[in-house]
Design a protein around this motif. Sequence first.
Motif, PDB file in Angstrom:
ATOM      1  N   VAL A  61      16.551  -7.330  -3.908  1.00  0.00           N
ATOM      2  CA  VAL A  61      17.312  -6.880  -5.071  1.00  0.00           C
ATOM      3  C   VAL A  61      17.512  -5.370  -4.946  1.00  0.00           C
ATOM      4  N   PRO A  62      18.749  -4.920  -4.716  1.00  0.00           N
ATOM      5  CA  PRO A  62      18.962  -3.470  -4.630  1.00  0.00           C
ATOM      6  C   PRO A  62      18.899  -2.834  -6.004  1.00  0.00           C
ATOM      7  N   GLY A  63      18.393  -1.637  -6.059  1.00  0.00           N
ATOM      8  CA  GLY A  63      18.302  -0.895  -7.311  1.00  0.00           C
ATOM      9  C   GLY A  63      19.395   0.157  -7.400  1.00  0.00           C
ATOM     10  N   ALA A  64      19.352   0.907  -8.459  1.00  0.00           N
ATOM     11  CA  ALA A  64      20.333   1.978  -8.652  1.00  0.00           C
ATOM     12  C   ALA A  64      19.856   3.225  -7.911  1.00  0.00           C
ATOM     13  N   PRO A  65      20.707   3.818  -7.090  1.00  0.00           N
ATOM     14  CA  PRO A  65      20.281   5.016  -6.359  1.00  0.00           C
ATOM     15  C   PRO A  65      20.112   6.203  -7.292  1.00  0.00           C
ATOM     16  N   ASP A  66      19.188   7.064  -6.926  1.00  0.00           N
ATOM     17  CA  ASP A  66      18.979   8.308  -7.662  1.00  0.00           C
ATOM     18  C   ASP A  66      20.086   9.251  -7.225  1.00  0.00           C
ATOM     19  N   GLY A  67      20.986   9.576  -8.126  1.00  0.00           N
ATOM     20  CA  GLY A  67      22.189  10.336  -7.792  1.00  0.00           C
ATOM     21  C   GLY A  67      21.909  11.745  -7.318  1.00  0.00           C
ATOM     22  N   PRO A  68      22.956  12.445  -6.918  1.00  0.00           N
ATOM     23  CA  PRO A  68      22.797  13.829  -6.443  1.00  0.00           C
ATOM     24  C   PRO A  68      22.270  14.727  -7.554  1.00  0.00           C
ATOM     25  N   ARG A  69      21.476  15.685  -7.162  1.00  0.00           N
ATOM     26  CA  ARG A  69      20.908  16.649  -8.118  1.00  0.00           C
ATOM     27  C   ARG A  69      21.562  18.000  -7.871  1.00  0.00           C
ATOM     28  N   TYR A  70      22.178  18.531  -8.874  1.00  0.00           N
ATOM     29  CA  TYR A  70      22.847  19.826  -8.734  1.00  0.00           C
ATOM     30  C   TYR A  70      21.837  20.934  -8.989  1.00  0.00           C
ATOM     31  N   VAL A  71      21.778  21.855  -8.037  1.00  0.00           N
ATOM     32  CA  VAL A  71      20.835  22.967  -8.091  1.00  0.00           C
ATOM     33  C   VAL A  71      21.638  24.252  -8.196  1.00  0.00           C
ATOM     34  N   GLU A  72      21.189  25.123  -9.060  1.00  0.00           N
ATOM     35  CA  GLU A  72      21.890  26.398  -9.243  1.00  0.00           C
ATOM     36  C   GLU A  72      21.780  27.224  -7.973  1.00  0.00           C
ATOM     37  N   PRO A  85      16.882   2.395  -3.603  1.00  0.00           N
ATOM     38  CA  PRO A  85      15.677   1.582  -3.736  1.00  0.00           C
ATOM     39  C   PRO A  85      16.004   0.094  -3.596  1.00  0.00           C
ATOM     40  N   VAL A  86      15.152  -0.635  -2.898  1.00  0.00           N
ATOM     41  CA  VAL A  86      15.321  -2.073  -2.714  1.00  0.00           C
ATOM     42  C   VAL A  86      13.983  -2.729  -3.029  1.00  0.00           C
ATOM     43  N   SER A  87      14.014  -3.735  -3.907  1.00  0.00           N
ATOM     44  CA  SER A  87      12.817  -4.496  -4.230  1.00  0.00           C
ATOM     45  C   SER A  87      12.965  -5.886  -3.633  1.00  0.00           C
ATOM     46  N   ALA A  88      11.952  -6.337  -2.962  1.00  0.00           N
ATOM     47  CA  ALA A  88      11.958  -7.677  -2.362  1.00  0.00           C
ATOM     48  C   ALA A  88      10.516  -8.148  -2.299  1.00  0.00           C
ATOM     49  N   GLY A  89      10.168  -8.842  -1.273  1.00  0.00           N
ATOM     50  CA  GLY A  89       8.808  -9.317  -1.115  1.00  0.00           C
ATOM     51  C   GLY A  89       8.552  -9.778   0.298  1.00  0.00           C
ATOM     52  N   LEU A  90       7.277  -9.857   0.626  1.00  0.00           N
ATOM     53  CA  LEU A  90       6.891 -10.456   1.893  1.00  0.00           C
ATOM     54  C   LEU A  90       6.956 -11.966   1.723  1.00  0.00           C
ATOM     55  N   PRO A  91       7.393 -12.703   2.726  1.00  0.00           N
ATOM     56  CA  PRO A  91       7.445 -14.150   2.577  1.00  0.00           C
ATOM     57  C   PRO A  91       6.051 -14.727   2.394  1.00  0.00           C
ATOM     58  N   GLY A  92       5.964 -15.767   1.580  1.00  0.00           N
ATOM     59  CA  GLY A  92       4.696 -16.439   1.336  1.00  0.00           C
ATOM     60  C   GLY A  92       4.675 -17.791   2.028  1.00  0.00           C
ATOM     61  N   ALA A  93       3.487 -18.303   2.241  1.00  0.00           N
ATOM     62  CA  ALA A  93       3.340 -19.609   2.883  1.00  0.00           C
ATOM     63  C   ALA A  93       2.090 -20.294   2.362  1.00  0.00           C
ATOM     64  N   THR A  94       2.134 -21.618   2.376  1.00  0.00           N
ATOM     65  CA  THR A  94       0.984 -22.431   1.988  1.00  0.00           C
ATOM     66  C   THR A  94       0.838 -23.545   3.006  1.00  0.00           C
ATOM     67  N   LEU A  95      -0.366 -23.746   3.516  1.00  0.00           N
ATOM     68  CA  LEU A  95      -0.656 -24.810   4.460  1.00  0.00           C
ATOM     69  C   LEU A  95      -1.903 -25.523   3.971  1.00  0.00           C
ATOM     70  N   ARG A  96      -1.765 -26.813   3.673  1.00  0.00           N
ATOM     71  CA  ARG A  96      -2.894 -27.642   3.247  1.00  0.00           C
ATOM     72  C   ARG A  96      -3.046 -28.764   4.260  1.00  0.00           C
ATOM     73  N   ALA A  97      -4.191 -28.816   4.913  1.00  0.00           N
ATOM     74  CA  ALA A  97      -4.431 -29.829   5.936  1.00  0.00           C
ATOM     75  C   ALA A  97      -5.592 -30.719   5.510  1.00  0.00           C
ATOM     76  N   PRO A  98      -5.470 -32.030   5.740  1.00  0.00           N
ATOM     77  CA  PRO A  98      -6.589 -32.922   5.418  1.00  0.00           C
ATOM     78  C   PRO A  98      -7.751 -32.705   6.380  1.00  0.00           C
ATOM     79  N   LEU A  99      -8.934 -32.890   5.849  1.00  0.00           N
ATOM     80  CA  LEU A  99     -10.147 -32.724   6.630  1.00  0.00           C
ATOM     81  C   LEU A  99     -10.979 -33.987   6.427  1.00  0.00           C
TER      82      LEU A  99
END
Length: 171
Positions: A61-72, A85-99
């Motif tokens: 999900v892209p965010g709003a960029p911090d615009g230019p800052r004018y300096v005297e 800014p970009v918000s996302a995530g690391l991929p998740g995984a689930t593994l369930r094995a019978p024992l």
Amino acid sequence: MKPSARGTLAAVVTGVAAALGAAASPAAAVETVPVPVPLEGAEYALNMELPQIGAELPVPVPGAPDGPRYVEGRLLPDRALPQLPVSAGLPGATLRAPLPRLLGDRFDHVAVELPAAPVDALAPGLAVDAPLTAPDPERFGLPDAKLPQAGILTPTLRTVPGAALVMGPGL
């Protein structure tokens, strides 16, 4: 086009835009997309319990960029190319094995769970300044010469990944 026809057309376009916006907002709120791995057919074909596998893929999900800052005193803004800014995530995984149990005919399970972790990233940016100063009133509005400046704003990446190993009864 008559004013009444324009008003009717504007009302219809506004209604359609509101309906599309309301329909798009739940889809935009999704942070991860589940990805199941179907192994039921292989279980029936092999006549045995197989692991259950699932994954979660993040949606960036892209965010709003911090615009230019004018300096005297500078001719160009402080951040000529703002950081995105970009918000996302690391991929998740689930593994369930019978024992298999050593005593009895029931199955236990072992599971590895890697939940999707949020990632906040900030793209690199650029800060430059012109080789001229601001207009000087003492020099009849002419700028002074100076050395040009250029800098790269470093990218950042923040996340907190986690994992769990679980053993328990049942599958």
